[in-house]
Design a protein around this motif. Structure first.
Motif, PDB file in Angstrom:
ATOM      1  N   GLY A  84      -0.688  -4.659  -8.208  1.00  0.00           N
ATOM      2  CA  GLY A  84      -0.200  -3.797  -9.308  1.00  0.00           C
ATOM      3  C   GLY A  84      -0.065  -2.368  -8.845  1.00  0.00           C
ATOM      4  O   GLY A  84       0.938  -1.700  -9.112  1.00  0.00           O
ATOM      5  N   GLY A  85      -1.101  -1.904  -8.093  1.00  0.00           N
ATOM      6  CA  GLY A  85      -1.043  -0.508  -7.601  1.00  0.00           C
ATOM      7  C   GLY A  85       0.088  -0.320  -6.612  1.00  0.00           C
ATOM      8  O   GLY A  85       0.844   0.640  -6.670  1.00  0.00           O
ATOM      9  N   ILE A  86       0.227  -1.327  -5.721  1.00  0.00           N
ATOM     10  CA  ILE A  86       1.257  -1.186  -4.667  1.00  0.00           C
ATOM     11  C   ILE A  86       2.655  -1.201  -5.264  1.00  0.00           C
ATOM     12  O   ILE A  86       3.529  -0.419  -4.865  1.00  0.00           O
ATOM     13  CB  ILE A  86       1.088  -2.314  -3.623  1.00  0.00           C
ATOM     14  N   VAL A  87       2.875  -2.087  -6.208  1.00  0.00           N
ATOM     15  CA  VAL A  87       4.202  -2.149  -6.833  1.00  0.00           C
ATOM     16  C   VAL A  87       4.395  -0.980  -7.781  1.00  0.00           C
ATOM     17  O   VAL A  87       5.460  -0.374  -7.842  1.00  0.00           O
ATOM     18  CB  VAL A  87       4.367  -3.496  -7.574  1.00  0.00           C
ATOM     19  N   GLY A  88       3.347  -0.629  -8.498  1.00  0.00           N
ATOM     20  CA  GLY A  88       3.455   0.424  -9.534  1.00  0.00           C
ATOM     21  C   GLY A  88       3.740   1.782  -8.959  1.00  0.00           C
ATOM     22  O   GLY A  88       4.486   2.562  -9.547  1.00  0.00           O
ATOM     23  N   THR A 117       4.461   8.439  -3.939  1.00  0.00           N
ATOM     24  CA  THR A 117       3.225   7.793  -3.500  1.00  0.00           C
ATOM     25  C   THR A 117       2.680   8.549  -2.307  1.00  0.00           C
ATOM     26  O   THR A 117       3.441   9.076  -1.497  1.00  0.00           O
ATOM     27  CB  THR A 117       3.498   6.333  -3.083  1.00  0.00           C
ATOM     28  N   PRO A 118       1.409   8.625  -2.181  1.00  0.00           N
ATOM     29  CA  PRO A 118       0.826   9.387  -1.063  1.00  0.00           C
ATOM     30  C   PRO A 118       1.266   8.826   0.272  1.00  0.00           C
ATOM     31  O   PRO A 118       1.474   9.564   1.223  1.00  0.00           O
ATOM     32  CB  PRO A 118      -0.671   9.218  -1.260  1.00  0.00           C
ATOM     33  N   TRP A 119       1.411   7.542   0.347  1.00  0.00           N
ATOM     34  CA  TRP A 119       1.749   6.893   1.642  1.00  0.00           C
ATOM     35  C   TRP A 119       3.120   7.335   2.103  1.00  0.00           C
ATOM     36  O   TRP A 119       3.323   7.676   3.270  1.00  0.00           O
ATOM     37  CB  TRP A 119       1.699   5.378   1.516  1.00  0.00           C
ATOM     38  N   THR A 126      -2.464   4.735  -7.393  1.00  0.00           N
ATOM     39  CA  THR A 126      -3.155   4.866  -6.113  1.00  0.00           C
ATOM     40  C   THR A 126      -4.608   4.392  -6.258  1.00  0.00           C
ATOM     41  O   THR A 126      -5.128   3.655  -5.405  1.00  0.00           O
ATOM     42  CB  THR A 126      -3.115   6.326  -5.654  1.00  0.00           C
ATOM     43  N   LEU A 127      -5.195   4.810  -7.389  1.00  0.00           N
ATOM     44  CA  LEU A 127      -6.588   4.408  -7.635  1.00  0.00           C
ATOM     45  C   LEU A 127      -6.698   2.894  -7.730  1.00  0.00           C
ATOM     46  O   LEU A 127      -7.628   2.276  -7.199  1.00  0.00           O
ATOM     47  CB  LEU A 127      -7.111   5.064  -8.916  1.00  0.00           C
TER      48      LEU A 127
END
Lengths: 539, 640
Positions: B546-550, B410-412, B515-516
């Motif tokens: 969903g994005g954060i978990v995915g 993940t970018p973060w 991320t999107l």
């Protein structure tokens, strides 16, 4: 000129010389060592058995040693001179295995003690009849049988020695030793032997020592007695021994046929008379004893330098052997330093780890790899030095005394080196830790305090990697500040070199240990020569 | 009373012979053999003198460069073995095979073994060739012994005529005298350098001794008198004759000079040795038996096999040359021996045995030798370590995994990690190394690996061959580190550019989608707050969630998926490097060493052939076929 009056200074000088000779040790097997050892043994024998006792007790009975080849009839001759069977004789060779000394009962005390031939244990046999000769106990090692016979003239002892050319080597050595102890050398040879090489060596030796010498030509068949003794005389003349008293004893049935009997008195009367005259006439006695003693002392002039030369050769060989070790290890030490400077440790595994550090390999892994690589470098150096030593020592006969050389497979070496390298690593880590603790936070406030193992591994890399790891040095300076980094590197560099030296020195000392244990020094040589010059002054 | 006898024999009937004997014989004989003794290497002379060096008594024996006791076979000939005629022409198969093998052996090992040890073998070959060229119908027997033991008297007794001068003057005989019972022995006598003045024939009546036809008898000077030239002559002739009769007498039979100088070193020649106790007339019968037994005991201690009970070995008997007692028996034995005509062959066989024994340290050593699998594997493993195969493999694995995770992360998280690195190392690029591309291989490890494998392979080899193996290894090791460097470069750094797996774009896409989704969800929420979009809390939160978990989920899945391939990739890289290094080491070091070992094995088989049966039990591992076969043939020689 030595006279047999008591001469305390001379005796002191001789005793000092004797101690010096006894102190000589010849542990390295050089080509000349056996002869030098023999020279030393002979010198000791002559000093202990003959010279010192003779000078201390000028009145002690003369000792006449009967020596000769196997089967020359020495024992028969001694028995006949005594007039009783004191020494066994027979057809089987070698006959006499235990030397027998015969003297007058009143002289017994001179020989019962350890005055002469102290290394031979005295054995007494109960007065045995001829029939019981077979009951004799088995011959003892290094024994001397002392017999007494009233028929012996006072002041004279006869010693029946083993064969000088015996098949039994100990007998040969013993014979030589006994002859060294003699005041009068009685050389027995026979009609069929008088041209043999071995007895002639002995005769020439007697001439060299200027000993009082008598030769007996034994077992001469009656028919040829004239011709043989003429021949023998000619040979003696040629050897410069023409003035030596000669006695001829014909071969008689008594001496043949098992040799059980004694020769008739008439056959040995002349010899007995001569010997008795030496013992009883003070002038003749003086002359006989004096001559041998002087001869022996004079012979020391030549023999001691020979021994001293052997000692010097030992020392030279020891220096050569040690020098080979020093040179090999010195060369390797130089090579290791050069390799360290070039960064040879940072190769193979260590290099790969270094390239991956810090992203893909941990500080621990890199430090492990560096330590291992350093251990391999040292082990290789030690093995190479050992190989050099092995090659150098192979050409040295003296190296045989030092046990086999180690090979490259030596596990213990690797073990010891491993221990030292681990110790080095621990010390390095401690230094790094200390440095981290004491260092002031450098200017860059956003960086965290450097971790000790990071510093340790960077330091190790900087020290061992040569210019390949310049980056490590720079990073270190960045973390700790230029001065602290420099200090740390200096300290570390000293540490590496001291450990490298320690490993190489330890291995070198292990290699030298057997040589040093032999303790070959140059002092005995000087001491021998000094003792000899003291003696020469006293003479 | 041998002296008596000798004198009588000498004065009574030997007057004619005397003139010829004494004339100038020593000069001639010395001219023949004199120079050769001088060439003897000083080491061996010293070794011999060492044994005699008892100091005071025997000191001068050594100074004169003591006699060499062993028979130097054919010591006169120094011709190269290459110029030999075909070997073993007139000898039976076994001896020929052994001589051929010896020839082969000398050829194969000339560059490896010291020439001095081989020279002796070369002399045996020369001797064999020289003897074979000469009459095989004749048997040359020398009579040797101490001064005054009655050699000449016995010689005359065997001849039946007074040929050799006897007498009281010690030493009596000063040059060898030859007596041949039949024609055609001239070549043999030339070889012995017996001048024609000293070649005799038995009286006309001698031709009647048909049983002695073919016998050439040599009367030798003494070996123990103070005249050392005699000893030199004896040593020379003993090396060339087919058989020896040792004459001893009751007085001297136990002389160290005889036993230590001659009988012990010549123990292997027992089959062509007679030991005759002369002058038994001086002893009573009982005493004679005692002495004879004692003589047998001494010979046994010398290691001389005694030919009793039909076994091959030395013949011991008692005679009196004076009274003639025992002489017919001796004559009969000699006749039988001569008629067998095997003496030259047996003598040569014994010479080959002696040469083989002397060569033994150069060909046999206790202990198993050779490069076993374990040593080879250990060597290639060490090379693998030297090139850093394991670390390279691990580095490749890690680089690949890191790349994959970074790509799919993940970018973060990536942002956080970047920050951590900056904080810890103070720079954005933690890659410290400036790659140095020289000396990639650990030199010291290569050197050590070669040393260890050479030690391993040469352990248990005789010194010259161990040296040859070490040299082969050292030659191979030259340039080995450079070759390994090159190899590492050619194979390339697996960690430098790891390949991308096929699913990688999909994973990256999925991560991007996640991320999107997060961004989309966040924007949606912001829009609601601002009021651009109509409120409805649940859908945007769900999208964002969903994005954060995915995101981590995708990353975690990638991490799991990448583990196996990454390890395989690393192992593959390690294997490639290791194998390349191993192949390089095998070609450069192991193969030359194996070739050297093979050569040694060949030579050892030849040596086993040369030796025959005797040391076969001590040959470990190699030459199995050879020894078994030769066991049979050797007994064949004996049987005939």
């Amino acid at each position: 000129m030595v006279t047999l009056d008591e001469r305390p200074q001379l005796i002191d000088a001789l005793s000092a010389l004797r101690d010096r000779v006894a102190a000589v040790r010849l542990p390295l097997p050089l080509p000349d060592t056996p002869r030098a050892r023999q020279t030393r043994a002979e010198l000791l024998a002559q000093l202990d058995d003959y010279l010192v006792p003779r000078l201390k007790d000028p009145d002690a009975p003369l000792l006449a040693v009967v020596g000769g080849s196997t089967g020359a009839g020495k024992s028969t001759l001694v028995n006949s001179l005594v007039g009783r069977r004191v020494s066994e004789s027979g057809v089987l060779r070698p006959t006499t295995r235990t030397p027998v000394l015969v003297c007058h009962p009143e002289d017994h005390h001179w020989f019962a003690g350890m005055r002469v031939l102290p290394q031979l244990t005295r054995v007494w046999l109960p007065q045995a009849d001829d029939d019981h000769a077979d009951d004799a106990p088995p011959p003892e090692e290094n024994a001397l049988r002392v017999e007494t016979a009233a028929s012996m003239p006072r002041g004279l002892a006869l010693l029946d020695a083993p064969d000088i050319d015996s098949l039994v080597v100990e007998n040969r050595l013993l014979a030589a030793e006994l002859i060294c102890a003699a005041d009068i050398w009685v050389m027995v040879t026979t009609a069929s032997r008088y041209a043999d090489a071995v007895p002639w060596h002995l005769l020439r030796t007697a001439k060299e020592y200027d000993a009082t010498l008598v030769t007996v030509l034994d077992r001469v068949p009656h028919q040829v007695i004239g011709e043989v003794s003429r021949q023998y005389e000619a040979l003696l003349d040629k050897a410069g021994l023409g003035d030596v008293p000669r006695f001829t004893i014909p071969e008689l049935p008594e001496s043949a046929d098992g040799g059980s009997g004694l020769l008739p008195d008439s056959a040995v009367a002349a010899l007995r008379g001569w010997l008795a005259h030496r013992a009883e006439d003070p002038a003749a006695r003086q002359q006989a004893a004096d001559r041998t003693a002087t001869g022996v002392i004079d012979s020391l002039d030549a023999r001691l330098p020979e021994l001293a030369g052997a000692v010097a050769a030992q020392y030279a060989a020891s220096v050569r052997l040690g020098g080979a070790v020093e040179a090999a290890y010195g060369e390797q030490a130089k090579r290791v330093r050069e390799q360290l400077g070039r960064g040879a440790v940072l190769a193979g595994d260590a290099r790969t780890r270094w390239r991956a550090y810090p992203r893909d390999s941990t500080a621990d892994e890199l430090l492990d790899a560096l330590a291992e690589s350093l251990a391999a470098l040292l082990h290789c150096a030690v093995s190479a030095a050992e190989e050099r030593v092995r090659d150098a020592w192979r050409r040295e006969p003296a190296a045989d005394a030092l046990g086999p050389a180690r090979t490259g497979r030596d596990r213990d070496t690797a073990e010891r080196i491993g221990v030292e390298v681990r110790r080095w690593r621990r010390v390095l880590e401690e230094i790094a830790e200390d440095e981290v603790r004491t260092v002031e936070r450098p200017s860059a406030p956003r960086t965290a305090a450097p971790e000790a193992d990071t510093v340790a591994v960077l330091l190790a890399a900087a020290l061992l990697g040569g210019r390949r790891t310049r980056a490590a040095g720079e990073r270190l300076a960045e973390l700790l500040g230029a001065q602290a980094a420099l200090r740390l590197r200096d300290k570390g560099g000293e540490l590496v070199l001291s450990y490298v030296d320690r490993v190489l020195h330890a291995e070198r000392d292990r290699r030298l240990a057997p040589l040093e244990a032999l303790d070959v020094t140059p002092e005995p040589q000087a001491e021998l020569i000094a003792a000899l010059s003291v003696l020469q002054k006293e003479k | 009373m041998v002296d008596d006898d000798e004198s009588r024999a000498g004065t009574g009937s030997g007057a004619g012979a005397r003139a010829g004997t004494r004339a100038g014989a020593p000069a001639g004989a010395r001219a023949g053999g004199g120079g050769r003794e001088g060439d003897r290497d000083p080491d061996r002379a010293h070794e011999q003198s060492g044994r005699w060096d008892d100091g005071l008594i025997a000191r001068r024996a050594a100074e004169r460069g003591a006699a060499v006791p062993e028979m130097p076979p054919g010591a006169d000939d120094t011709q190269e073995p290459d110029t030999l005629p075909p070997l073993g022409g007139s000898y039976g198969g076994p001896l020929r095979a052994r001589l051929d093998a010896l020839h082969e052996l000398v050829g194969l090992s000339r560059t490896r073994v010291e020439s001095e040890a081989l020279a002796e073998a070369g002399r045996v070959l020369d001797e064999a060739a020289a003897r074979q060229r000469l009459s095989s119908r004749h048997t040359v027997i020398a009579i040797a012994g101490a001064t005054g033991s009655g050699k000449s008297t016995l010689f005359n007794a065997l001849a039946g005529v007074p040929v050799s001068e006897t007498g009281l003057r010690r030493p009596t005989t000063s040059a060898p005298i030859a007596l041949s019972w039949s024609e055609g022995a001239a070549g043999l006598l030339d070889r012995l350098a017996v001048p024609s003045r000293l070649r005799r024939r038995p009286l006309a009546g001698g031709a009647a001794d048909t049983e002695l036809q073919g016998l050439v008898l040599i009367d030798l000077p003494d070996h123990d008198s103070a005249v050392t030239a005699h000893r030199d002559q004896v040593d020379r002739v003993l090396g060339l004759v087919d058989a020896v009769i040792w004459v001893v007498d009751p007085e001297k039979y136990a002389d160290a000079a005889l036993h230590e100088r001659y009988l012990r070193p010549l123990a292997g020649h027992a089959e062509v040795t007679f030991v005759v106790l002369n002058q038994i007339d001086r002893l009573g019968t009982e005493a004679a038996d005692l002495v004879l037994d004692d003589l047998r005991r001494l010979l046994d201690e010398d290691g001389v096999a005694l030919g009793e009970h039909g076994e091959p070995g030395a013949t011991v008997l008692a005679v009196s040359a004076l009274t003639g007692e025992g002489v017919p028996e001796l004559r009969e034995m000699v006749a039988g021996f001569v008629q067998e005509r095997t003496a030259p062959e047996r003598r040569l066989a014994a010479d080959v045995d002696a040469a083989a024994a002397r060569l033994r340290p150069a060909y046999l050593a206790d202990g198993r030798s050779g490069l076993d699998e374990r040593a080879r594997d250990a060597f290639t493993d060490r090379l693998g370590v030297a090139v850093g195969a394991q670390a390279a493999g691990e580095a490749a694995e890690r680089v690949w995994r890191r790349g994959a995770i970074r790509a799919c992360g993940t970018p973060w998280l990536r942002l956080y990690r970047w920050y951590e690195r900056i904080r810890e190392h103070g720079s954005t690029d933690p890659h410290l190394a400036t790659p140095v591309e020289d000396e990639l291989t650990a030199r010291q490890r290569v050197e050590q690996a070669v040393r260890v494998v050479a030690d391993e392979a040469s352990r248990g080899l005789p010194t010259p061959w161990a040296q040859a193996v070490r040299e082969a290894a050292a030659r191979g090791a030259e340039g080995l580190p450079e070759a390994l460097d090159e190899l590492t470069v050619t194979i390339g750094d697996a960690a430098a550019r790891p390949p991308r797996p096929a699913w990688w774009p999909a994973a990256v896409l999925a991560q991007a989608v996640m991320t999107l989704l997060q961004i989309f969800g966040a924007l949606w929420l912001v829009g609601q707050i601002v009021g651009v979009v109509e409120p409805g809390l649940l859908p945007p939160v769900l999208v964002m969630l969903g994005g954060i978990v995915g995101g981590p989920l995708v990353e975690w899945a990638c991490e799991g998926a990448v583990k196996g391939p990454a390890r395989r990739y690393g192992q593959e890289a390690e294997r490639r490097l290791r194998e390349a290094a191993a192949a390089c080491g095998r070609a450069r070091v192991l193969d030359p060493m194996a070739a050297e070992l093979m050569r040694y094995r060949e030579v050892r088989e030849q040596y086993a052939t040369v030796v025959g049966t005797r040391p076969s039990s001590r040959i470990v591992g190699g030459g199995r076929g050879g020894t078994g076969r030769l066991g049979a043939t050797r007994t064949g020689v004996r049987g005939r």
